[in-house]
Write a protein that holds these residues in place. Structure first.
Motif, mmCIF file in Angstrom:
data_model
loop_
_atom_site.group_PDB
_atom_site.id
_atom_site.type_symbol
_atom_site.label_atom_id
_atom_site.label_comp_id
_atom_site.label_asym_id
_atom_site.label_seq_id
_atom_site.Cartn_x
_atom_site.Cartn_y
_atom_site.Cartn_z
ATOM 1 N N SER A 179 110.638 54.375 -66.982
ATOM 2 C CA SER A 179 111.884 54.839 -66.577
ATOM 3 C C SER A 179 112.777 54.163 -66.267
ATOM 4 O O SER A 179 113.840 54.405 -66.245
ATOM 5 C CB SER A 179 111.432 55.865 -65.273
ATOM 6 N N CYS A 180 112.554 52.737 -66.103
ATOM 7 C CA CYS A 180 113.600 51.706 -65.761
ATOM 8 C C CYS A 180 113.739 50.887 -66.978
ATOM 9 O O CYS A 180 114.449 50.065 -67.206
ATOM 10 C CB CYS A 180 113.114 50.671 -64.806
ATOM 11 N N GLY A 181 113.683 51.591 -68.218
ATOM 12 C CA GLY A 181 114.152 50.950 -69.372
ATOM 13 C C GLY A 181 113.294 49.992 -70.110
ATOM 14 O O GLY A 181 113.770 49.377 -70.907
ATOM 15 N N PHE A 182 111.774 50.052 -69.785
ATOM 16 C CA PHE A 182 111.085 48.809 -70.360
ATOM 17 C C PHE A 182 110.068 49.573 -71.255
ATOM 18 O O PHE A 182 109.656 50.727 -71.201
ATOM 19 C CB PHE A 182 110.344 47.894 -69.202
ATOM 20 N N ASP A 183 109.518 48.795 -72.209
ATOM 21 C CA ASP A 183 108.179 49.093 -72.858
ATOM 22 C C ASP A 183 107.205 48.113 -72.816
ATOM 23 O O ASP A 183 107.386 46.863 -72.559
ATOM 24 C CB ASP A 183 108.668 49.066 -74.564
ATOM 25 N N LEU A 184 106.009 48.744 -72.670
ATOM 26 C CA LEU A 184 104.875 47.671 -72.339
ATOM 27 C C LEU A 184 104.269 47.046 -73.517
ATOM 28 O O LEU A 184 104.114 47.456 -74.641
ATOM 29 C CB LEU A 184 103.931 48.549 -71.756
ATOM 30 N N LYS A 202 108.966 44.460 -72.354
ATOM 31 C CA LYS A 202 110.352 44.247 -73.048
ATOM 32 C C LYS A 202 111.448 45.372 -72.746
ATOM 33 O O LYS A 202 111.257 46.679 -72.548
ATOM 34 C CB LYS A 202 109.873 44.181 -74.597
ATOM 35 N N LYS A 203 112.728 44.808 -72.142
ATOM 36 C CA LYS A 203 113.692 45.882 -72.258
ATOM 37 C C LYS A 203 114.064 46.496 -73.438
ATOM 38 O O LYS A 203 114.380 45.728 -74.446
ATOM 39 C CB LYS A 203 114.988 44.897 -71.514
ATOM 40 N N LYS A 204 114.026 47.672 -73.181
ATOM 41 C CA LYS A 204 114.329 48.511 -74.331
ATOM 42 C C LYS A 204 115.926 49.075 -74.339
ATOM 43 O O LYS A 204 116.452 49.280 -75.141
ATOM 44 C CB LYS A 204 113.287 49.481 -74.871
ATOM 45 N N THR A 205 115.921 49.854 -73.251
ATOM 46 C CA THR A 205 117.012 50.509 -72.737
ATOM 47 C C THR A 205 117.659 50.307 -71.358
ATOM 48 O O THR A 205 116.877 49.677 -70.640
ATOM 49 C CB THR A 205 116.743 52.206 -72.966
#
Length: 382
Positions: free
Chosen positions: A186-191, A206-209
């Motif tokens: 929800s805070c813009g990361f992908d595992l 990883k920061k995605k959005t």
């Protein structure tokens, strides 16, 4: 807090008041030796296995692009020297964050696009195992029950929430894997990777959005879920909770990591609680949908109300036919008992085609078949 112009060649180790250790491009220390210092700090704090896991993910990055911290205060992240980092490693447990989402948001803002965030937490299952070993039976269960009520229930109940955070300052919270990873997404990361080491979970994201600020995570025993209704309009469907908080943000992740099992549902879905599995087996979780039936959002028999993600898995032909009609309180699934997603699609298409020719007769026929499967044959939800 370690000074920002610290010389890493002195091989500092983290102390109780240490918050941030960052390297600067102006430092005169050689890069090789500085990396050795960082390894010593991580090893001193969390051990060799954790050090190997973390350093494996920060290899290839320049030291001045890596922020190493040991803090539960988001301000220590936002006030760090550089405006942007490629990697943020925080050695402090998420269980001790006062505001978890705000901390994850701070990390997101300090990271470059595609930047890496590494952190750790203790799951409620491991906490349970740890606490039950403290005392002999039955005292260990009494102790664990009190801990669970105070650290898990109190923070989520409006009447006790403020008192809990006033007493604990947010430290020692009981968290599920679902809740931590759901908050991350929800805070813009992908595992990228997760690993259990020494009874804790370490994750690399990883920061995605940018973070989603329109959050409305599901809490409490009665939840409202967004589903696709007639004419494609969204409807809010009521159910009893069967999943841990923030589970809705992990739907795509769980789908990608797990295969669909019999009945078209996800295999090994860690988001479902133990009580939730019991509720699903006997359809207890779906009783509040009677309110949707009385409101007119659902008809008695019809396709199950689907989330946008599951709706997207259906064929275009079935999607178009589905939105011509209201979803149903009782799905045709229990008449045919299909085993795979393809079979579910065929089952629903067959029902809708028959319904369009003879609505009343089709629904009565399906109700009889569903009654026979459930009451006489003992069929249950998967």
């Amino acid at each position: 807090m370690i000074s920002k112009d610290i010389r890493v060649k002195t091989y500092p180790v983290l102390k109780k008041n240490t918050k941030i250790l960052t390297d600067s491009i102006q430092q005169k220390t050689g890069q090789k030796r500085s990396k050795v210092a960082i390894k010593k700090i991580i090893t001193k704090k969390l051990g060799n296995q954790v050090c190997d896991f973390i350093t494996n993910h920060i290899q290839g990055f320049k030291l001045f692009d890596v922020l190493l911290s040991d803090t539960n205060n988001k301000d220590d992240i936002t006030s760090s020297p550089k405006n942007e980092y490629q990697v943020i490693v925080n050695l402090h447990s998420v269980n001790n964050y006062r505001r978890i989402n705000k901390f994850f948001e701070a990390a997101n803002h300090k990271l470059a696009e595609g930047g890496i965030f590494i952190n750790t937490f203790e799951t409620h299952k491991k906490r349970k195992e740890r606490l039950l070993k403290k005392f002999l039976k039955p005292f260990n269960w009494i102790y664990y029950s009190g801990d669970f009520i105070f650290h898990r229930v109190f923070p989520k109940v409006n009447l006790t929430k403020k008192l809990y955070f006033w007493i604990t300052q947010g430290k020692g919270r009981v968290l599920t894997k679902t809740e931590v990873l759901g908050r991350l997404y929800s805070c813009g990361f992908d595992l990228i990777e997760e690993r259990a080491i020494n009874n804790r979970v370490y994750f690399v994201a990883k920061k995605k959005t940018k973070p989603q600020y329109d959050l409305n995570p599901t809490y409490g025993p009665l939840i409202s879920l967004k589903r696709v209704g007639k004419n494609g309009k969204p409807i809010q469907v009521y159910k009893f909770r069967t999943m841990h908080p923030y589970s809705e943000y992990l739907q795509q992740y769980v789908f990608e990591k797990n295969n669909l099992r019999k009945g078209g549902k996800l295999k090994d879905d860690f988001r479902i609680s133990n009580l939730g599995r019991l509720f699903r087996k006997y359809w207890i979780d779906e009783l509040p949908m009677l309110m949707n039936f009385m409101k007119g959002d659902l008809k008695l028999v019809g396709g199950r109300p689907l989330s946008n993600h599951y709706f997207s898995l259906y064929t275009k032909e079935l999607q178009e036919k589905r939105i011509k009609h209201k979803p149903g309180l009782i799905p045709p699934f229990y008449a045919d008992m299909p085993s795979t997603l393809d079979e579910i699609i065929k089952s629903e298409m067959r029902y809708l085609e028959e319904y369009e020719k003879n609505p009343l007769g089709t629904d009565l026929n399906y109700l009889f078949r569903i009654f026979k499967n459930i009451v006489l044959r003992g069929k249950r939800s998967f």
